[in-house]
Structure formats: C-alpha cells, structure tokens
Design a protein around this motif. Structure first.
Motif, mmCIF file in Angstrom:
data_model
loop_
_atom_site.group_PDB
_atom_site.id
_atom_site.type_symbol
_atom_site.label_atom_id
_atom_site.label_comp_id
_atom_site.label_asym_id
_atom_site.label_seq_id
_atom_site.Cartn_x
_atom_site.Cartn_y
_atom_site.Cartn_z
ATOM 1 N N GLY A 268 0.569 -1.436 -0.033
ATOM 2 C CA GLY A 268 0.089 -0.032 -0.057
ATOM 3 C C GLY A 268 0.754 1.190 0.161
ATOM 4 O O GLY A 268 0.067 2.541 -0.112
ATOM 5 N N PHE A 269 2.031 1.286 0.050
ATOM 6 C CA PHE A 269 3.105 2.442 -0.254
ATOM 7 C C PHE A 269 3.222 2.947 -1.455
ATOM 8 O O PHE A 269 3.365 2.024 -2.303
ATOM 9 N N GLU A 270 2.910 4.307 -1.481
ATOM 10 C CA GLU A 270 3.344 5.006 -2.790
ATOM 11 C C GLU A 270 4.766 4.932 -2.967
ATOM 12 O O GLU A 270 5.422 5.929 -2.121
ATOM 13 N N ILE A 271 5.350 4.624 -4.019
ATOM 14 C CA ILE A 271 6.786 4.467 -4.287
ATOM 15 C C ILE A 271 6.907 5.571 -5.478
ATOM 16 O O ILE A 271 6.503 5.253 -6.609
ATOM 17 N N PRO A 272 7.990 6.618 -5.316
ATOM 18 C CA PRO A 272 7.977 7.598 -6.507
ATOM 19 C C PRO A 272 8.823 6.747 -7.324
ATOM 20 O O PRO A 272 9.650 5.813 -7.205
ATOM 21 N N LYS A 273 8.791 7.178 -8.647
ATOM 22 C CA LYS A 273 9.391 6.750 -9.756
ATOM 23 C C LYS A 273 10.718 6.600 -9.954
ATOM 24 O O LYS A 273 11.427 5.774 -10.739
ATOM 25 N N ALA A 274 11.452 7.573 -8.961
ATOM 26 C CA ALA A 274 12.635 7.907 -9.221
ATOM 27 C C ALA A 274 13.366 6.698 -8.658
ATOM 28 O O ALA A 274 14.737 6.468 -8.788
ATOM 29 N N TYR A 275 12.865 5.813 -7.831
ATOM 30 C CA TYR A 275 13.558 4.932 -7.129
ATOM 31 C C TYR A 275 13.320 3.342 -7.698
ATOM 32 O O TYR A 275 12.041 3.049 -7.728
ATOM 33 N N PRO A 276 14.464 2.748 -8.006
ATOM 34 C CA PRO A 276 14.123 1.230 -8.521
ATOM 35 C C PRO A 276 13.331 0.721 -7.653
ATOM 36 O O PRO A 276 13.835 0.434 -6.489
#
Length: 326
Positions: A268-276
């Motif tokens: 359920g965590f939103e992960i920024p696209k900048a992080y692989p």
C-alpha cells in the motif's frame, strides 16, 4: 556513655577497613589495566602509568552522564533540538566556507558534502561546541569510578592512551561528557580506526577542520556508504492507516534494509518512480505534527546509524542535510 563510645569506635573501624579494602581493590584494578594496555599497545608500563597519573577523578561527570541516560526524548522534542532555522543557516554558511575542502573530500571518499556538514552540525554545532571536559579525566572517571559500562569506558581509555603515546594527540584534549572529541565527536576507538591525517602534516587532529571532515567521510565510507544513492523518503502512509500485521513490519531500531520497494508497494505504500523497485528499504515511523508518518530508509540511512545507532539521530542528519543543500 562508655558503651556508646565503644560502638562508635567499632563503626569507625569498620568504615576505615571498608575504605582501605576499596582502595586496595582500586589499585589492583589499575595495575591490571596498566599491564593490559602495555601488552596490547606495545607501550612501556612506566609510560602508561605516566599518562594515567595525569588523569583526575571528576565526580560531576558521573552525575552528568546519569542525567543524560535518564533523559530520553520523544521524536518531536529530539527533532526540535537540531532542526532549527539557526542550525540550517549555520550549516549553509559552513558548507559555503569549506566548499572546496568538502568537494575534495567528497571526491576521495564518495560522501556528499551536505551529509558531512549535517554530521558536524549535529555533533558539535559546526565546531562551536566540542565539549568542556578533558577526555582523559572523563574516561578515567567512567572507567574506574562508576558501574555502568565500565568495560566500554576502559576500552576507550586504553585507545586514548594509545593515541596520546603513538600519534601525539594532546593529552589535554577536551570533549563531551562521554569522552567524544573534536568537530566529529569521535570516541578514541573510532579515532584510532577511522581518523585521517588529511592535511598530511604528520598529526591526526580532530580539532583540525581538514582531518575532522575527512575522518567523518572515511568513517561512512568504511561502513559501506553507497555513492549517489538516496538516504530516505517520507511515504503517504500514517501509522494509523496500517493493519496490525503491517505495524509489526515497522522498525523501532536500526536495521539493515531487506524488503524491496516493490514489496512495500504491494503493502500500500506509494513509491516515487525515481527509485528502482528492486531497492531494499526499511519502514520506520516518526511522530509529526500531523500524525505519525512512515518513512522508508535505504542502505545509506543504515550507514548513518553506524555513527550513532539511534533512528532519531539518523533522521535528523538526513533532514538537516536536505535543508542545508536547498
């Protein structure tokens, strides 16, 4: 009357006997310590004794260290101590003043200038507060005159004696109430292992800005700092949003990150696209003004906790470093 005098005399005699026994025990402890330091560090016993004879017992140090141990702060209080506008502005000035040196150190060790600056900012307020206690007195007092962590402080005292003898560190060096010294507030064992004579003047000096900043960078590099990698980021999740099983995944102490961002995303965590998405991270909670938000910390966050194992500490280093480079 004679009877009371007799009892008083017996009590006085017992008291003197106890003091004498304690004194003998202390002397034996000192002899064993001197012998061990001499053997471990290849220093003649007479020279160990000569250094140790200059140490003075400081009862105020024991009182102070007890108060520090008893005074555990909540996150909001801890954060307010270090994330202040004054400290941020002082950090920006420090970074500007020593920019060329910090660039040189960053190029050699791979640790960003703003991270090194933040560490100095938290540890010694950019060198303006390096401590007011003579390190030799502090470690002698805590190693021989109090019960808590005696082995730890004796080990640090041993390292300090080695530094004084072998590297000619000033015997009157001042530091914190725990014996940490210089801009970087290194304990003697850390200084012995990670200290750098960066200016190549033949003296390792944590009160010298070049040696101190380089020592911080080398310490982080030695603990596997990853060049160009992030430290941590705040998520969209509050602790109150989590299920009971999710809450169990939240770390309350320093841990090596093992769970990939891909798995955190499925939780359920939103992960920024900048992080692989394959990057491992650890979830941590910090109470803020709008609730308890969850942060994800990467490997470099864990590396900062090798400097100080507190999650709070590593987080203020991250926050201060981010504010300084804005």
């Amino acid at each position: 009357m004679q009877k009371y005098f007799y009892y008083f005399f017996i009590l006085l005699l017992v008291g003197l006997l106890l003091v004498s026994t304690k004194s003998v025990g202390h002397q034996d402890d000192m002899k064993r310590f001197i012998k061990r330091v001499s053997t471990n560090l290849s220093i003649p016993q007479k020279d160990v004794n000569a250094i140790l004879s200059q140490a003075k017992y400081q009862p105020k140090v024991i009182e102070k260290i007890k108060r520090i141990a008893e005074n555990s702060l909540e996150w909001a209080e801890y954060k307010q101590l270090f994330i202040t506008q004054n400290r941020i502005e002082a950090g920006k000035l420090f970074l500007k003043k020593h920019f060329k040196l910090l660039q040189k150190i960053e190029k050699k060790y791979g640790v960003p200038a703003h991270i090194i600056t933040a560490l100095v900012g938290v540890e010694s307020n950019y060198g303006t507060n390096v401590g007011k206690y003579r390190a030799l007195d502090v470690l002698y007092t805590l190693g021989f005159y109090q019960k808590h962590r005696k082995k730890f402080y004796k080990r640090e005292l041993e390292a300090l004696i080695g530094l004084i003898y072998h590297t000619k560190i000033d015997i009157n060096s001042y530091g914190s109430v725990a014996g940490a010294m210089g801009y970087c507030q290194f304990m003697p064992t850390s200084l012995a292992h990670y200290g750098k004579d960066f200016n190549k003047n033949g003296t390792l000096d944590v009160f010298d800005i070049e040696d101190a900043l380089a020592s911080i960078a080398y310490y982080l590099k030695a603990h596997k700092w990853k060049v160009g990698q992030p430290v941590a980021f705040s998520t969209n999740m509050k602790r109150s949003h989590l299920t009971s099983s999710q809450k169990k995944k939240i770390s309350t102490r320093s841990r090596r990150p093992k769970v990939s961002l891909k798995r955190w995303k499925t939780r359920g965590f939103e992960i920024p696209k900048a992080y692989p998405t394959h990057t491992p991270a650890v979830a941590m909670s910090f109470e803020g003004t709008r609730g308890e938000f969850i942060w994800l910390g990467f490997h470099n966050f864990y590396v900062i906790t090798r400097y100080n194992h507190s999650l709070y500490y590593a987080m203020v280093i991250h926050m201060l470093s981010e504010a300084i480079q804005k």
